[in-house]
Design an enzyme around this catalytic site. Structure first.
Site, PDB file in Angstrom:
ATOM      1  N   SER A  52       0.808  -1.220   0.000  1.00 34.13           N
ATOM      2  CA  SER A  52       0.000   0.000   0.000  1.00 34.13           C
ATOM      3  C   SER A  52       0.840   1.268   0.000  1.00 34.13           C
ATOM      4  O   SER A  52       0.400   2.314  -0.484  1.00 34.13           O
ATOM      5  CB  SER A  52      -0.948   0.012   1.211  1.00 34.13           C
ATOM      6  N   GLY A  89      -1.879  -4.310   0.728  1.00 32.21           N
ATOM      7  CA  GLY A  89      -2.015  -5.543   1.483  1.00 32.21           C
ATOM      8  C   GLY A  89      -1.143  -6.683   1.010  1.00 32.21           C
ATOM      9  O   GLY A  89      -1.218  -7.791   1.550  1.00 32.21           O
ATOM     10  N   ASN A 118       3.623  -6.652   5.628  1.00 34.60           N
ATOM     11  CA  ASN A 118       2.426  -7.456   5.862  1.00 34.60           C
ATOM     12  C   ASN A 118       2.765  -8.888   6.269  1.00 34.60           C
ATOM     13  O   ASN A 118       1.981  -9.536   6.968  1.00 34.60           O
ATOM     14  CB  ASN A 118       1.522  -7.439   4.624  1.00 34.60           C
ATOM     15  N   ASP A 199      -6.116   9.039   9.364  1.00 37.84           N
ATOM     16  CA  ASP A 199      -6.146   7.789  10.127  1.00 37.84           C
ATOM     17  C   ASP A 199      -4.821   7.499  10.827  1.00 37.84           C
ATOM     18  O   ASP A 199      -4.694   6.493  11.533  1.00 37.84           O
ATOM     19  CB  ASP A 199      -6.514   6.610   9.221  1.00 37.84           C
ATOM     20  N   HIS A 202      -1.302   6.015   6.909  1.00 39.56           N
ATOM     21  CA  HIS A 202      -0.609   6.052   5.629  1.00 39.56           C
ATOM     22  C   HIS A 202      -0.111   7.468   5.338  1.00 39.56           C
ATOM     23  O   HIS A 202      -0.770   8.441   5.693  1.00 39.56           O
ATOM     24  CB  HIS A 202      -1.534   5.589   4.499  1.00 39.56           C
TER      25      HIS A 202
END
Length: 224
Positions: A52, A89, A118, A199, A202
């Site tokens: 990502s 992801g 990940n 958030d 990122h």
């Protein structure tokens, strides 16, 4: 092995929000990647295989560091084009499974591998991640491409043995294959909360040029 930097500042261990950042990256579900488009025969290609952080999650893909790299190359070196085969992801196993087709289509002169976070956040064994990265590097080199491996770091709450083993996996793969290593992709912005989206997970569009500059230092000599 050519190290872009000798170490990572110990300050990255500070801040509990770093743990939240990494955990959330693992929750970004993989999406179907579009088949990389082969660059015109008159150009050389940089193929980016990432997660990502390279897919431009949460921002206009045109503002992501990979797109900015393409723009920089078009303005400074028309011989090079960029193919972004990154998937939000993605794991190293997923990247490895997609790499042969990506190499066949893009026929790259340089492959940038930005994967592994990940794997760690899903608790996969470090040896498996290392084996996947090693195979990706070998396949890329066999195709005739130079390789830049971009590493990441795991939070300290996973334990010293795991975090050190995780970091060492990137160094080992780069050293044994004689390729270039950038140890930690997020190093320039890790302590700057304003550098992340609302958030706190990122990077924002505003800091993508900083990430590009960070990658550019080891990448630029490979394009000569």
């Amino acid at each position: 092995m050519k190290l872009a930097y000798d170490g990572v500042s110990a300050r990255i261990q500070q801040g509990l929000w770093w743990v939240v950042l990494l955990v959330a990256m693992a929750l970004v579900a993989p999406v179907q990647a579009k088949a990389p488009v082969r660059a015109p025969a008159t150009t050389k290609t940089v193929l980016v295989m990432g997660d990502s952080l390279s897919a431009g999650y949460g921002i206009d893909v045109r503002q992501g560091w990979v797109s900015l790299l393409d723009q920089r190359l078009k303005s400074t070196n028309a011989r090079w084009a960029v193919v972004n085969a990154s998937v939000s992801g993605e794991t190293t196993a997923g990247g490895l499974s997609r790499l042969p087709a990506a190499l066949a289509r893009a026929k790259p002169g340089v492959v940038v591998i930005e994967l592994g976070a990940n794997d760690g956040l899903r608790g996969l064994p470090v040896r498996d991640m290392q084996a996947n990265l090693d195979r990706m590097v070998k396949l890329s080199k066999a195709s005739g491409a130079k390789v830049l491996v971009i590493g990441t770091r795991m939070p300290p709450n996973l334990g010293r043995a795991y975090t050190e083993g995780f970091a060492n996996a990137y160094a080992t793969v780069a050293r044994t294959n004689g390729v270039t290593l950038l140890p930690f992709f997020l190093e320039p912005i890790m302590l700057d909360r304003a550098a992340f989206q609302r958030d706190n997970l990122h990077p924002t569009a505003a800091v993508q040029p900083r990430l590009l500059d960070h990658v550019w230092r080891p990448l630029a000599p490979m394009l000569r």
